[in-house]
Scaffold this motif. Structure first.
Motif, PDB file in Angstrom:
ATOM      1  N   PHE A 242       9.540  52.625   6.218  1.00  0.00           N
ATOM      2  CA  PHE A 242       8.888  51.304   6.183  1.00  0.00           C
ATOM      3  C   PHE A 242       8.644  50.898   4.743  1.00  0.00           C
ATOM      4  CE2 PHE A 242       8.454  50.521  10.538  1.00  0.00           C
ATOM      5  CZ  PHE A 242       8.126  51.704  11.175  1.00  0.00           C
ATOM      6  N   LYS A 243       8.624  49.598   4.508  1.00  0.00           N
ATOM      7  CA  LYS A 243       8.315  49.090   3.171  1.00  0.00           C
ATOM      8  C   LYS A 243       6.791  48.992   3.072  1.00  0.00           C
ATOM      9  CE  LYS A 243       9.715  45.612  -0.141  1.00  0.00           C
ATOM     10  NZ  LYS A 243       9.460  44.159  -0.176  1.00  0.00           N
ATOM     11  N   VAL A 244       6.236  49.804   2.187  1.00  0.00           N
ATOM     12  CA  VAL A 244       4.778  49.909   2.019  1.00  0.00           C
ATOM     13  C   VAL A 244       4.445  49.481   0.601  1.00  0.00           C
ATOM     14  CG1 VAL A 244       2.864  51.571   1.879  1.00  0.00           C
ATOM     15  CG2 VAL A 244       4.563  51.747   3.727  1.00  0.00           C
ATOM     16  N   ASN A 245       3.435  48.644   0.459  1.00  0.00           N
ATOM     17  CA  ASN A 245       3.101  48.170  -0.881  1.00  0.00           C
ATOM     18  C   ASN A 245       2.593  49.332  -1.734  1.00  0.00           C
ATOM     19  OD1 ASN A 245       1.435  47.020  -3.075  1.00  0.00           O
ATOM     20  ND2 ASN A 245       2.181  45.097  -2.164  1.00  0.00           N
ATOM     21  N   PRO A 246       3.215  49.599  -2.883  1.00  0.00           N
ATOM     22  CA  PRO A 246       2.852  50.772  -3.698  1.00  0.00           C
ATOM     23  C   PRO A 246       1.548  50.586  -4.485  1.00  0.00           C
ATOM     24  CG  PRO A 246       4.626  49.543  -4.751  1.00  0.00           C
ATOM     25  CD  PRO A 246       4.332  48.838  -3.461  1.00  0.00           C
ATOM     26  N   ASP A 247       1.021  49.344  -4.539  1.00  0.00           N
ATOM     27  CA  ASP A 247      -0.126  49.094  -5.434  1.00  0.00           C
ATOM     28  C   ASP A 247      -1.475  49.377  -4.797  1.00  0.00           C
ATOM     29  OD1 ASP A 247       1.591  48.430  -7.440  1.00  0.00           O
ATOM     30  OD2 ASP A 247       1.625  46.305  -6.929  1.00  0.00           O
ATOM     31  N   TYR A 248      -1.532  50.290  -3.849  1.00  0.00           N
ATOM     32  CA  TYR A 248      -2.849  50.635  -3.263  1.00  0.00           C
ATOM     33  C   TYR A 248      -3.479  51.732  -4.116  1.00  0.00           C
ATOM     34  CZ  TYR A 248      -0.773  54.890  -1.332  1.00  0.00           C
ATOM     35  OH  TYR A 248      -0.146  56.110  -1.184  1.00  0.00           O
ATOM     36  N   GLN A 249      -4.790  51.884  -3.957  1.00  0.00           N
ATOM     37  CA  GLN A 249      -5.489  52.882  -4.781  1.00  0.00           C
ATOM     38  C   GLN A 249      -6.745  53.366  -4.061  1.00  0.00           C
ATOM     39  OE1 GLN A 249      -5.900  51.629  -8.904  1.00  0.00           O
ATOM     40  NE2 GLN A 249      -7.912  52.615  -8.955  1.00  0.00           N
ATOM     41  N   VAL A 250      -6.964  54.670  -4.059  1.00  0.00           N
ATOM     42  CA  VAL A 250      -8.182  55.226  -3.464  1.00  0.00           C
ATOM     43  C   VAL A 250      -9.296  55.121  -4.497  1.00  0.00           C
ATOM     44  CG1 VAL A 250      -9.283  57.269  -2.484  1.00  0.00           C
ATOM     45  CG2 VAL A 250      -6.851  56.804  -2.021  1.00  0.00           C
ATOM     46  N   ALA A 251     -10.386  54.421  -4.128  1.00  0.00           N
ATOM     47  CA  ALA A 251     -11.543  54.269  -5.031  1.00  0.00           C
ATOM     48  C   ALA A 251     -12.680  55.150  -4.506  1.00  0.00           C
ATOM     49  CB  ALA A 251     -11.972  52.803  -5.056  1.00  0.00           C
ATOM     50  N   HIS A 252     -13.438  55.751  -5.456  1.00  0.00           N
ATOM     51  CA  HIS A 252     -14.503  56.681  -5.041  1.00  0.00           C
ATOM     52  C   HIS A 252     -15.878  56.038  -5.115  1.00  0.00           C
ATOM     53  CE1 HIS A 252     -10.984  58.975  -6.398  1.00  0.00           C
ATOM     54  NE2 HIS A 252     -11.247  59.718  -5.334  1.00  0.00           N
ATOM     55  N   ASN A 253     -15.939  54.834  -5.690  1.00  0.00           N
ATOM     56  CA  ASN A 253     -17.240  54.142  -5.786  1.00  0.00           C
ATOM     57  C   ASN A 253     -17.012  52.667  -6.110  1.00  0.00           C
ATOM     58  OD1 ASN A 253     -16.761  53.836  -8.628  1.00  0.00           O
ATOM     59  ND2 ASN A 253     -17.181  56.059  -8.746  1.00  0.00           N
ATOM     60  N   MET A 254     -18.103  51.936  -6.159  1.00  0.00           N
ATOM     61  CA  MET A 254     -18.023  50.481  -6.352  1.00  0.00           C
ATOM     62  C   MET A 254     -17.416  50.127  -7.710  1.00  0.00           C
ATOM     63  SD  MET A 254     -18.442  47.927  -4.526  1.00  0.00           S
ATOM     64  CE  MET A 254     -17.918  46.332  -5.158  1.00  0.00           C
ATOM     65  N   ASP A 255     -17.681  50.933  -8.726  1.00  0.00           N
ATOM     66  CA  ASP A 255     -17.106  50.627 -10.060  1.00  0.00           C
ATOM     67  C   ASP A 255     -15.586  50.640  -9.997  1.00  0.00           C
ATOM     68  OD1 ASP A 255     -19.681  52.278 -12.092  1.00  0.00           O
ATOM     69  OD2 ASP A 255     -19.544  50.278 -11.152  1.00  0.00           O
TER      70      ASP A 255
END
Ligand code: 0XT
Length: 308
Positions: A242-255
Motif C-alpha cells: 500500500f502507498k503509505v505517507n512516509p511523513d508520519y512521526q511518533v511524538a512523546h509529548n506536546m512539545d
C-alpha cells in the motif's frame, strides 16, 4: 499455460507495487512494458485465462448505470477537529488522564481527499467503496482499480480491509482544469472536489485519465496481524504494497507534537498534494480499545486544522 499466466501476472503486480506504492522500482520501464505486452498477447490468445487481478484489467470494463450500495461492517468514522494548539493540548492532557499514563502519539498529515475503504481476499483486491454516510457507501471498485497506487495483489495472501484517502495530486489538478477549460467543460474549485468527481464517474476510463493517488492510514483488526501500534500498522501496510505517507512521526509529548505541526505548516505549500491539517492519534491500539469511539468520531484521535 496456467503457470505462465500466474508468473506473468504476479511478476507484473510485484513490479507495479515497487514502482507505485514503494516508489522503489526494481526494473526499468521498458522491461515492465515488454512483460506487460507479453501478457496482453497471451490473454488475447486465451481470453478464458484472464483474471480480475491481472494488470490488464485496471481500466475499461462496462460503463455502469449506477453504483451499488455497500454497508460498512465497522462504520467509517470522521474525525473531531480542533483549531488551536491550546485546544489540542487539552485533548492530549485529557486523553493521558483518562488512561492514567503519558502515551505516545502518532502524528500524520491530514490529506485533503476522499475517504475510501479497500477489501482484499487472499491478497487480491476485491472491493473498494466510499465512506458515504459512514454506514453505507458506494461500490467504486471499478474506478479504484484504475489507480496505480492501489495494488491489485498484495505481497502476502492476507484477508484484510484497509482505509485511507484517495486524492488528486496538485499537478494532476492543474493539468485537469487546463484540459477542462480547453474543452469548455466545468473546472473544479479544488483538488478534493476533483477527486470526488473523478471517483464518481460511471465510466472508469475517465477516472483512469484523472491520475489519482492514495495514502492508506487505517488497518482494520490490527490484532489479527500482531500489530500493536498505529506506526507499526503503517509499516505493515507499506510492506504489503500500500502507498503509505512516509511523513508520519511518533511524538512523546506536546512539545514534539507542536514541533511536527510547525514543521508541516511550513512545508505545506511545497507538498505535491493538499493537506488541511494534522491528525494526532494515540499510538498504542490498547488505548483505542480503552476509550473507543463516539457515534461519529474516534476518542483516540483528533484533527488539528490549519488556519485557512
Ligand atoms: C482515524 O480516522 C482517520 N484518520 C486519518 N488519518 C489521516 N492521516 N488522514 C485522514 N484524513 C484521516 N481521516 C480519518 C477519518
Amino acid at each position: 499455460l496456467q503457470q505462465q499466466f500466474d508468473e506473468l501476472r504476479s511478476q507484473l503486480n510485484t513490479w507495479s507495487r515497487e514502482y507505485y506504492s514503494l516508489d522503489k522500482p526494481s526494473v526499468p520501464d521498458d522491461v515492465y512494458d515488454q512483460k506487460y505486452q507479453e501478457l496482453v498477447k497471451l490473454e488475447k490468445a486465451h481470453p478464458e485465462m484472464v483474471t480480475p487481478d491481472s494488470p490488464t484489467q485496471r481500466v475499461g470494463g462496462q460503463v455502469l448505470t449506477g453504483f451499488e450500495k455497500i454497508g460498512h461492517e465497522i462504520p467509517m468514522l470522521s474525525l473531531g477537529d480542533v483549531f488551536s494548539k491550546e485546544e489540542l493540548a487539552d485533548f492530549v492532557v485529557n486523553l493521558d488522564q483518562t488512561v492514567h499514563q503519558q502515551i505516545d502519539y502518532n502524528c500524520e498529515l491530514k490529506i485533503d481527499g476522499l475517504a475510501i475503504s479497500l477489501v482484499y481476499r487472499n491478497g487480491k483486491f476485491v472491493q473498494g467503496s466510499t465512506r458515504g454516510n459512514g454506514q453505507i457507501g458506494e461500490d467504486i471498485t471499478q474506478n479504484l482499480k484504475t489507480i496505480n497506487a492501489i495494488p491489485l495483489e498484495l505481497s502476502e495472501p492476507v484477508d484484510v480491509e484497509v482505509r485511507g484517502e484517495c486524492y488528486m495530486p496538485k499537478a494532476s489538478f492543474v493539468e485537469l482544469n487546463q484540459r477542462q477549460e480547453e474543452q469548455g467543460k466545468q473546472i473544479f474549485a479544488n483538488a478534493r472536489n476533483a477527486a470526488a468527481g473523478s471517483l464518481r464517474q460511471l465510466d472508469s476510463r475517465i477516472t483512469a485519465e484523472r491520475k489519482l493517488s492514495t495514502f492508506i492510514y487505517y488497518l482494520m483488526e490490527p490484532e489479527k496481524f500482531g500489530v500493536t501500534t498505529q506506526s507499526e500498522a503503517l509499516e505493515k501496510m507499506r510492506s504489503w504494497g500500500f502507498k503509505v505517507n512516509p511523513d508520519y512521526q511518533v511524538a512523546h509529548n506536546m512539545d514534539e507534537i507542536r514541533a511536527y505541526i510547525d514543521e508541516y505548516q511550513q512545508k505545506r505549500a511545497s507538498l505535491p498534494y493538499d493537506i488541511d491539517g494534522i491528525v494526532i492519534k494515540a499510538n498504542p491500539f490498547k488505548v483505542h480499545e480503552e476509550v473507543g469511539n463516539t457515534v461519529k468520531v474516534p476518542r483516540w484521535a483528533i484533527a488539528y486544522k490549519f488556519p485557512p
